[in-house]
Design an enzyme around this catalytic site. Structure first.
Site, PDB file in Angstrom:
ATOM      1  CD1 TRP A   1       8.974   1.248  27.467  1.00 35.69           C
ATOM      2  CD2 TRP A   1       7.728   1.063  29.319  1.00 35.69           C
ATOM      3  NE1 TRP A   1       8.817  -0.092  27.740  1.00 35.69           N
ATOM      4  CE2 TRP A   1       8.061  -0.236  28.872  1.00 35.69           C
ATOM      5  CE3 TRP A   1       6.952   1.191  30.479  1.00 35.69           C
ATOM      6  CZ2 TRP A   1       7.635  -1.396  29.528  1.00 35.69           C
ATOM      7  CZ3 TRP A   1       6.526   0.033  31.146  1.00 35.69           C
ATOM      8  CH2 TRP A   1       6.863  -1.245  30.661  1.00 35.69           C
TER       9      TRP A   1
ATOM     10  CG  HIS B   1      16.933  10.674  25.615  1.00 33.64           C
ATOM     11  ND1 HIS B   1      16.226  11.483  24.769  1.00 33.64           N
ATOM     12  CD2 HIS B   1      16.836   9.420  25.117  1.00 33.64           C
ATOM     13  CE1 HIS B   1      15.713  10.754  23.796  1.00 33.64           C
ATOM     14  NE2 HIS B   1      16.071   9.490  23.987  1.00 33.64           N
TER      15      HIS B   1
ATOM     16  CD  GLU C   1      19.277   7.056  22.113  1.00 36.53           C
ATOM     17  OE1 GLU C   1      18.574   6.066  21.883  1.00 36.53           O
ATOM     18  OE2 GLU C   1      18.876   8.031  22.764  1.00 36.53           O
TER      19      GLU C   1
ATOM     20  CB  SER D   1      14.191   5.002  14.076  1.00 29.52           C
ATOM     21  OG  SER D   1      13.816   6.349  14.227  1.00 29.52           O
TER      22      SER D   1
ATOM     23  N   GLY E   1      12.960   3.258  21.391  1.00 34.25           N
ATOM     24  CA  GLY E   1      11.949   4.055  22.070  1.00 34.25           C
ATOM     25  C   GLY E   1      10.570   3.587  21.637  1.00 34.25           C
TER      26      GLY E   1
HETATM   27  P1  PGA Z   1      13.072   5.925  19.001  1.00 27.13           P
HETATM   28  O1  PGA Z   1      13.640   6.485  20.387  1.00 27.13           O
HETATM   29  O2  PGA Z   1      13.429   4.470  18.942  1.00 27.13           O
HETATM   30  O3  PGA Z   1      11.601   6.161  19.072  1.00 27.13           O
HETATM   31  O4  PGA Z   1      13.749   6.690  17.921  1.00 27.13           O
HETATM   32  C1  PGA Z   1      14.931   6.172  20.831  1.00 27.13           C
HETATM   33  C2  PGA Z   1      15.290   7.073  21.961  1.00 27.13           C
HETATM   34  O5  PGA Z   1      14.818   8.225  21.986  1.00 27.13           O
HETATM   35  O6  PGA Z   1      16.029   6.680  22.863  1.00 27.13           O
END
Ligand code: PGA
Length: 261
Positions: free
Chosen positions: A12, A96, A168, A216, A237
């Site tokens: 979040w 992250h 990621e 995403s 996210g």
């Molecule tokens: P997002 O974020 O799905 O909005 O790209 C993923 C994340 O930052 O862990």
């Protein structure tokens, strides 16, 4: 069958106050049908963790923090330690890309946070991933190697098998442009991460470690990512802030887990 449970984690970020977080959680509850092979986790802001920990039924949804400091206690104004989070959360996101890029977290800081998380019996979700420039310059493997090996370097093989690694790619995260990653492209990177674990900690460990994908991910794309061999879940996210979308993501994950039985 890998034997690894599917993990869906909603990050979040710095959205929602305590009241809004509680409302979102309640809405998610209305739809979630627990499945023994799917774990659903949400990562609200720090302030919401305490109240939500009293509201949450951990068999249905688990809580995750978005970061923590590696010292257990001390004069570190403004920080929250893993030991303070101990009874509140089951997971903590570590490293992250927003922390690495906006807050300058180094490989060593992340290594110490992973160790502190394990020491405090909280499962770390270690985020790794290359930037667009690094990918363009064909440095993806080198970056992933450095991030994975440094972060895990203070752990035993048994501890590594409990860690979750979230691949990621920075260029795929909505914050940094959100270019959609093709499953056929990133499957090589997920395979490479598991190979690093296998080379360092043995095949048995690599078979147990969960690797999930983030960048995403939404209700339309999650299925494609979950179909990648060796991909054990997703870390959405923006889509996790919308309960319709997040519920759909969970539905897709549950359907796929049932088919795999
Ligand atoms: P997002 O974020 O799905 O909005 O790209 C993923 C994340 O930052 O862990």
């Amino acid at each position: 069958m890998s034997g690894r449970k599917t993990l869906i984690v909603g990050n979040w970020k710095m959205f929602n106050n305590v009241h809004q977080s509680s409302t979102l959680l309640a809405r998610l509850y209305q739809h979630i049908v627990p499945h023994r092979n799917v774990e659903v986790v949400v990562a609200p802001g720090f302030l919401a963790l305490q109240p939500l920990s009293l509201e949450v039924d951990r068999r249905r949804i688990k809580l995750c923090a978005q970061d923590a400091y590696f010292k257990d206690e001390g004069a570190f104004t403004g920080e929250v330690s893993f030991s303070q989070l101990r009874s509140l959360v089951d997971y903590v996101i570590i490293g992250h890309s927003e922390r690495r890029i906006y807050f300058g977290e180094s490989l060593e800081t992340i290594r110490d946070k992973v160790a502190a998380s394990v020491r405090n019996k909280i499962t770390p979700i270690l985020c790794v991933g290359e930037t667009a420039e690094e990918r363009r310059d064909k440095e993806t493997k080198m970056v992933l190697h450095d991030q994975v090996t440094t972060a895990l370097s203070n752990l035993t093989a048994e501890e590594v098998s409990e860690v979750v690694i979230a691949y990621e790619p920075v260029w795929a995260i909505s914050t940094f442009g959100g270019q959609l990653a093709k499953p056929s492209v990133i499957k090589e990177d997920i395979k490479f991460i598991r190979k690093q674990i296998s080379d360092l900690y043995g095949e048995a460990t690599a078979k147990k470690t969960r690797i999930i994908y983030g960048g995403s991910v939404d209700e339309h794309t999650v299925g494609g990512y979950l179909d990648i061999e060796g991909c054990d879940g997703a870390l959405p996210g923006s889509a996790s802030l919308n309960y319709h979308k997040f519920n759909k993501i969970i539905e897709v994950a549950t359907k796929k887990a049932s088919e795999r039985k």
